[in-house]
Design an enzyme around this catalytic site. Sequence first.
Site, short mmCIF file in Angstrom:
data_model
loop_
_atom_site.label_atom_id
_atom_site.label_comp_id
_atom_site.label_asym_id
_atom_site.label_seq_id
_atom_site.Cartn_x
_atom_site.Cartn_y
_atom_site.Cartn_z
N SER A 82 12.40 -46.49 118.60
CA SER A 82 13.17 -45.34 118.17
C SER A 82 14.42 -45.19 119.06
O SER A 82 15.25 -46.10 119.09
CB SER A 82 12.29 -44.08 118.19
OG SER A 82 12.90 -43.03 117.49
N ASP A 114 3.14 -52.12 93.01
CA ASP A 114 2.23 -52.69 94.00
C ASP A 114 2.03 -54.19 93.81
O ASP A 114 1.97 -54.95 94.77
CB ASP A 114 0.88 -51.96 93.94
CG ASP A 114 -0.05 -52.34 95.07
OD1 ASP A 114 0.36 -53.11 95.96
OD2 ASP A 114 -1.19 -51.86 95.09
N ASP A 167 -2.46 -54.42 96.69
CA ASP A 167 -3.17 -54.08 97.93
C ASP A 167 -2.71 -52.78 98.57
O ASP A 167 -3.05 -52.49 99.71
CB ASP A 167 -2.99 -55.21 98.94
CG ASP A 167 -1.53 -55.48 99.29
OD1 ASP A 167 -0.64 -54.90 98.62
OD2 ASP A 167 -1.28 -56.27 100.20
N ASP A 179 8.91 -46.20 107.19
CA ASP A 179 9.43 -45.28 108.21
C ASP A 179 10.26 -44.19 107.54
O ASP A 179 11.24 -44.48 106.85
CB ASP A 179 10.29 -46.07 109.19
CG ASP A 179 10.67 -45.28 110.44
OD1 ASP A 179 10.65 -44.03 110.39
OD2 ASP A 179 11.00 -45.92 111.45
N HIS A 200 6.85 -44.52 111.42
CA HIS A 200 7.83 -44.62 112.50
C HIS A 200 7.18 -45.15 113.77
O HIS A 200 6.35 -44.47 114.39
CB HIS A 200 8.46 -43.26 112.76
CG HIS A 200 9.56 -43.29 113.76
ND1 HIS A 200 10.59 -44.19 113.69
CD2 HIS A 200 9.79 -42.54 114.88
CE1 HIS A 200 11.42 -43.99 114.70
NE2 HIS A 200 10.94 -43.01 115.43
#
Length: 499
Positions: free
Chosen positions: A160, A225, A232, A390, A427
């Site tokens: 970050s 997906d 999955d 994120d 994140h």
Amino acid sequence: MPYTLAPQQPQQGCDSLRAGLSGGEVTITSATSLPASGDIPAYCRLRGVIAPEIQFEVNLPEHWNRRFYMFGNGGYAGEDLDAPARRETREAALRRGFVVASNNTGHDAEREPLGSFAGSTAKMVDYAFRAVHRTVEEARRATAAYYGRPPAYSYWDACSTGGRQGLISAQRFPDDFDGILAGAPVSNFVDTMVNYVWNDRALRGSGLTPAKMGTVSQAVMARCDAADGLKDGLLADPRRCDFDPARDVKQCAAGQDGDDCLTAPQARAISAINTGIRLPDGTPYFHGFPVGSEASGPSLPGGTDSAGGWTRWIIPLPGQPSRQFEYAMTFMQNMAFGKPRPDFEPASFDFARDPARMSAVRGLVNATDTDLSGFRRRGGKLIMYHGWADTALTPLMSVEYYEKAMARNGASTPDFFRLFMVPGMFHCRGGFGTDSFDAMTSLVEWVEAGKAPDSIPAAQRAGDRIARRRPLCPYPQVATYDGKGNPDEAASFACGMPK
């Protein structure tokens, strides 16, 4: 560590460092010998201050592996050096024999929360880049004094804001680290804050809730997906998903609103956040947040605090601001325009004109310089990673930086810099993908043995057990299922270019 260097013992007492290292703008406030405790070795702990207010520490183990390790900060920094998470990081590095350093970037978040410290130019520069560089210098000086020799190798590890600090080190101070591990770096700090204002404006009055995002998550997975060859619950690359919330989610009947449907304003809000900032003339300005981040998962590895990826970061909990809103407000009020603007209101922000007024702060805090030639020349190695789910920092920011670095530094860029994208990871950690991995060992092997990471083993944990294993692949490669093996085992996947 995989490569053993001859261990080094102290050449002088811990107490003697206090007077010997103090002087000029540096004051060593304490030098304390701490005995071994459990699996934590005995070590000398130095605490000091670099003027004006950078609090730093250097921890020197009794048996040193000749490596220096520094970890960074989160958010607007100012952390207590003894905060639980920081203590855990310090102790983990000491167990491995590193000299360990950290700092608070020059302010105390208890006294100056979030971005309120930015009224001081000195503190702003320290937060942007000076605190890390000066701490490196003082940590190396302390190491040489204590052991009689400098580190053989130096490493950075953080996510970050800490990822941004790592990139800035490679860009501004290429001699500081041999290896840099930069997780989810907020490389374009300024436009990230602008994007938070965009998202807040998109959400205002929409009535979007975490429960509705659960419905959206189901619709995203239903549509996309299997696009990567395996159904999955993960999107190997969400950019390949053509999801449209107005088309692919049940629309609420006129005058109705429920958890299982979207109103027209809600569908528009989701689309705006996925798409990213568009200027009034329709020109794209900054990346949005890709689909696939809406599903629930623990916020930290092994944690029980499970929530949808949009919860807290984008959609606030009742009675609380979202984290994006909170971070954007403190930036706009304290940093953005060169002087405090405590009366800033998001509704007044002009996306066509206001970003250009932030050039000064861009030059301080952004880590967008793609010229890494100095870091490369001195043999540095850089691993960057980012979760595709994120919702704090758009993963497309890291993709953009890497692609621009490739263009700037040439086709051989992967010889010293690689990016690893993590499907389903929130994140830095957490989420619903394989978020548990040891990229530091891969970095050490690359720096010290020349073994470039062609993949990084990763796992998804469910409490004390491992739910599945996958390789993380160097971008733009993805982990591709072989179509026959156990989809929860890494052996059933190979890294390769997307088809």
